[in-house]
Design a protein around this motif. Structure first.
Motif, PDB file in Angstrom:
ATOM      1  N   GLY A   1       0.812  -1.214   0.000  1.00 45.31           N
ATOM      2  CA  GLY A   1       0.000   0.000   0.000  1.00 45.31           C
ATOM      3  C   GLY A   1       0.840   1.255   0.000  1.00 45.31           C
ATOM      4  O   GLY A   1       1.728   1.437   0.858  1.00 45.31           O
ATOM      5  N   ASN A   2       0.582   2.159  -0.944  1.00 46.66           N
ATOM      6  CA  ASN A   2       1.362   3.394  -1.073  1.00 46.66           C
ATOM      7  C   ASN A   2       1.152   4.328   0.118  1.00 46.66           C
ATOM      8  O   ASN A   2       0.171   4.229   0.855  1.00 46.66           O
ATOM      9  N   ASN A   3       2.095   5.250   0.272  1.00 47.79           N
ATOM     10  CA  ASN A   3       2.044   6.262   1.337  1.00 47.79           C
ATOM     11  C   ASN A   3       2.005   5.611   2.721  1.00 47.79           C
ATOM     12  O   ASN A   3       1.199   5.981   3.581  1.00 47.79           O
ATOM     13  N   PHE A   4       2.887   4.659   2.924  1.00 47.10           N
ATOM     14  CA  PHE A   4       2.985   3.977   4.213  1.00 47.10           C
ATOM     15  C   PHE A   4       4.021   4.681   5.086  1.00 47.10           C
ATOM     16  O   PHE A   4       5.085   5.106   4.601  1.00 47.10           O
TER      17      PHE A   4
ATOM     18  N   THR B   1       7.215  -2.948  -1.606  1.00 51.09           N
ATOM     19  CA  THR B   1       6.925  -2.700  -3.005  1.00 51.09           C
ATOM     20  C   THR B   1       6.242  -1.347  -3.182  1.00 51.09           C
ATOM     21  O   THR B   1       6.295  -0.742  -4.249  1.00 51.09           O
ATOM     22  N   ALA B   2       5.630  -0.850  -2.123  1.00 52.38           N
ATOM     23  CA  ALA B   2       4.868   0.391  -2.157  1.00 52.38           C
ATOM     24  C   ALA B   2       5.740   1.591  -2.522  1.00 52.38           C
ATOM     25  O   ALA B   2       6.934   1.630  -2.231  1.00 52.38           O
ATOM     26  N   ASP B   3       5.105   2.583  -3.126  1.00 53.25           N
ATOM     27  CA  ASP B   3       5.753   3.873  -3.365  1.00 53.25           C
ATOM     28  C   ASP B   3       5.485   4.787  -2.171  1.00 53.25           C
ATOM     29  O   ASP B   3       4.482   4.648  -1.476  1.00 53.25           O
ATOM     30  N   LYS B   4       6.409   5.697  -1.935  1.00 56.67           N
ATOM     31  CA  LYS B   4       6.282   6.706  -0.875  1.00 56.67           C
ATOM     32  C   LYS B   4       6.171   6.047   0.504  1.00 56.67           C
ATOM     33  O   LYS B   4       5.192   6.232   1.232  1.00 56.67           O
ATOM     34  N   ALA B   5       7.181   5.283   0.847  1.00 57.74           N
ATOM     35  CA  ALA B   5       7.230   4.621   2.148  1.00 57.74           C
ATOM     36  C   ALA B   5       8.228   5.354   3.039  1.00 57.74           C
ATOM     37  O   ALA B   5       9.341   5.667   2.607  1.00 57.74           O
ATOM     38  N   ARG B   6       7.819   5.618   4.272  1.00 51.75           N
ATOM     39  CA  ARG B   6       8.657   6.378   5.204  1.00 51.75           C
ATOM     40  C   ARG B   6       8.822   5.596   6.500  1.00 51.75           C
ATOM     41  O   ARG B   6       7.854   5.020   7.013  1.00 51.75           O
ATOM     42  N   PHE B   7      10.034   5.617   7.039  1.00 53.54           N
ATOM     43  CA  PHE B   7      10.314   4.951   8.308  1.00 53.54           C
ATOM     44  C   PHE B   7      11.104   5.911   9.194  1.00 53.54           C
ATOM     45  O   PHE B   7      12.195   6.357   8.818  1.00 53.54           O
ATOM     46  N   PHE B   8      10.549   6.220  10.364  1.00 52.61           N
ATOM     47  CA  PHE B   8      11.207   7.091  11.328  1.00 52.61           C
ATOM     48  C   PHE B   8      11.488   6.302  12.603  1.00 52.61           C
ATOM     49  O   PHE B   8      10.590   5.679  13.171  1.00 52.61           O
ATOM     50  N   HIS B   9      12.737   6.325  13.064  1.00 51.80           N
ATOM     51  CA  HIS B   9      13.102   5.721  14.352  1.00 51.80           C
ATOM     52  C   HIS B   9      12.651   4.266  14.430  1.00 51.80           C
ATOM     53  O   HIS B   9      12.031   3.837  15.416  1.00 51.80           O
ATOM     54  N   CYS B  10      12.957   3.487  13.402  1.00 54.27           N
ATOM     55  CA  CYS B  10      12.593   2.067  13.368  1.00 54.27           C
ATOM     56  C   CYS B  10      13.845   1.197  13.377  1.00 54.27           C
ATOM     57  O   CYS B  10      14.949   1.664  13.064  1.00 54.27           O
ATOM     58  N   ARG B  11      13.661  -0.066  13.736  1.00 55.78           N
ATOM     59  CA  ARG B  11      14.743  -1.051  13.662  1.00 55.78           C
ATOM     60  C   ARG B  11      14.346  -2.163  12.703  1.00 55.78           C
ATOM     61  O   ARG B  11      13.181  -2.565  12.639  1.00 55.78           O
ATOM     62  N   PHE B  12      15.360  -2.674  11.979  1.00 58.28           N
ATOM     63  CA  PHE B  12      15.175  -3.792  11.059  1.00 58.28           C
ATOM     64  C   PHE B  12      16.217  -4.850  11.437  1.00 58.28           C
ATOM     65  O   PHE B  12      17.422  -4.634  11.253  1.00 58.28           O
ATOM     66  N   LEU B  13      15.754  -5.993  11.934  1.00 57.84           N
ATOM     67  CA  LEU B  13      16.652  -7.001  12.486  1.00 57.84           C
ATOM     68  C   LEU B  13      16.610  -8.278  11.666  1.00 57.84           C
ATOM     69  O   LEU B  13      15.531  -8.768  11.321  1.00 57.84           O
ATOM     70  N   GLY B  14      17.786  -8.830  11.381  1.00 60.80           N
ATOM     71  CA  GLY B  14      17.861 -10.090  10.663  1.00 60.80           C
ATOM     72  C   GLY B  14      19.294 -10.463  10.389  1.00 60.80           C
ATOM     73  O   GLY B  14      20.230  -9.938  11.011  1.00 60.80           O
ATOM     74  N   PHE B  15      19.491 -11.370   9.441  1.00 61.81           N
ATOM     75  CA  PHE B  15      20.827 -11.792   9.045  1.00 61.81           C
ATOM     76  C   PHE B  15      20.973 -11.529   7.547  1.00 61.81           C
ATOM     77  O   PHE B  15      21.142 -10.392   7.139  1.00 61.81           O
ATOM     78  N   GLN B  16      20.865 -12.534   6.709  1.00 60.27           N
ATOM     79  CA  GLN B  16      20.978 -12.312   5.268  1.00 60.27           C
ATOM     80  C   GLN B  16      19.669 -11.747   4.718  1.00 60.27           C
ATOM     81  O   GLN B  16      18.588 -12.235   5.031  1.00 60.27           O
ATOM     82  N   ASP B  17      19.791 -10.694   3.888  1.00 61.82           N
ATOM     83  CA  ASP B  17      18.631 -10.108   3.194  1.00 61.82           C
ATOM     84  C   ASP B  17      17.583  -9.559   4.165  1.00 61.82           C
ATOM     85  O   ASP B  17      16.393  -9.834   4.037  1.00 61.82           O
TER      86      ASP B  17
END
Length: 316
Positions: free
Chosen positions: A114-117, A140-156
């Motif tokens: 979904g766009n504008n997320f 896949t969405a256009d216009k995606a914004r992330f403020f003060h977030c964490r992304f945790l993982g290993f490969q990819d």
């Protein structure tokens, strides 16, 4: 001055979200409107022209999430960055009900169409561990914004999937091992921490040939617990990959060569891997691969948010 500038950018984005149509609360203890995040997503009106706020209370929400293309203008806000966790544990080699491997794309914990997320103060994770490709978020969405977030993982870990997708990350933490920021989207990473574990490649861009920008890292910190020299800044998943790193800190885990051609010398003439104004033990460019590039101070000044993200419309 720079801090004020970045604050004004964030204020601009948040102000755009002020026209709230609906507010939904998710709480595992039953005190909200829903106990699961997917239920809240499902409750968002289709083809939404105003913003729907989804407030997510503290908790670990183990769900395989999907934000459909019809659910636009969704703004997720966590109660606490370290305690509001959206996670799942799929990985590429896991079999589906037909016995077929789900693959890299299918491994994602959260699919965003979904766009504008927008997301704030949320941890996105893939808890599968070091088992190969295991995506935390696929956007896949256009216009995606992330403020003060964490992304945790290993490969990819973070899959910037959409060819026409524009993405903005501010004050985010992204960790992983091999190719853990990858894909074809145009993405600006502002004041983010890029944390390398074990050794590998920070990025694997697959920028479409016609795109002016792929990944731009500005005022970021490339660090981690890996051994010195064990991380490359990037390698090209596709021939025309574009990655620019400017005014950032590069720790000693960055390999002196900087960049890798993914075993294909032909990529050296088509990629755009460039650096400017970086500091730290890994920032010296004297031993960089000969086919990497540098940009001038004037070119660096042109790397503003509007220039990078405006695209075919005035979004920024």
């Amino acid at each position: 001055m720079m801090i004020r500038f970045l604050f004004l950018i964030q204020l601009f984005f948040v102000t755009q979200l002020s026209a709230q149509q609906k507010k939904i609360t998710v709480a595992k203890d039953g005190s909200g409107d829903f106990t699961t995040v997917q239920e809240a997503i499902n409750a968002v009106p289709d083809s939404n022209n105003a913003v729907t706020i989804i407030l997510i209370k503290k908790g670990i929400y183990k769900e395989k999430l999907r934000l459909p293309e019809s659910k636009t203008n969704v703004h997720m806000k966590g109660e606490d960055l370290n305690s509001t966790i959206l996670t799942f544990d799929d990985y590429a080699q896991r079999k589906d009900s037909t016995g077929k491997e789900i693959g890299t794309s299918g491994s994602s914990s959260f699919f965003i169409f979904g766009n504008n997320f927008t997301a704030e103060y949320i941890t996105f994770a893939n808890a599968a561990g070091p088992v190969g490709q295991a995506v935390a978020v696929r956007i896949t969405a256009d216009k995606a914004r992330f403020f003060h977030c964490r992304f945790l993982g290993f490969q990819d870990t973070l899959y910037t999937h959409g060819n026409e997708s524009r993405q903005y990350y501010f004050d985010c933490y992204i960790e992983g091992t091999v190719d853990f920021i990858f894909g074809s989207s145009t993405a600006l990473f502002d004041s983010c921490v890029i944390y390398g574990k074990k050794g590998g490649y920070f990025t694997a861009a697959s920028t479409p040939q016609q795109k002016t920008f792929g990944y731009v890292f500005r005022n970021c910190k490339f660090t981690g617990n890996a051994a010195d020299g064990s991380f490359y800044l990037g390698r090209p998943w596709r021939p025309y990959a574009k990655v620019l790193i400017v005014n950032s800190y590069l720790s000693a885990i960055v390999n002196k060569k900087g960049w890798d051609n993914w075993g294909n010398a032909a990529n050296e003439s088509t990629t755009t891997f460039a650096e400017f104004g970086n500091t730290g033990e890994g920032a010296a460019t004297t031993e960089r691969v000969s086919w990497s590039k540098s940009i001038t101070a004037d070119e660096a000044k042109q790397l503003n948010t509007i220039t990078i993200l405006s695209g075919w419309d005035p979004w920024r």
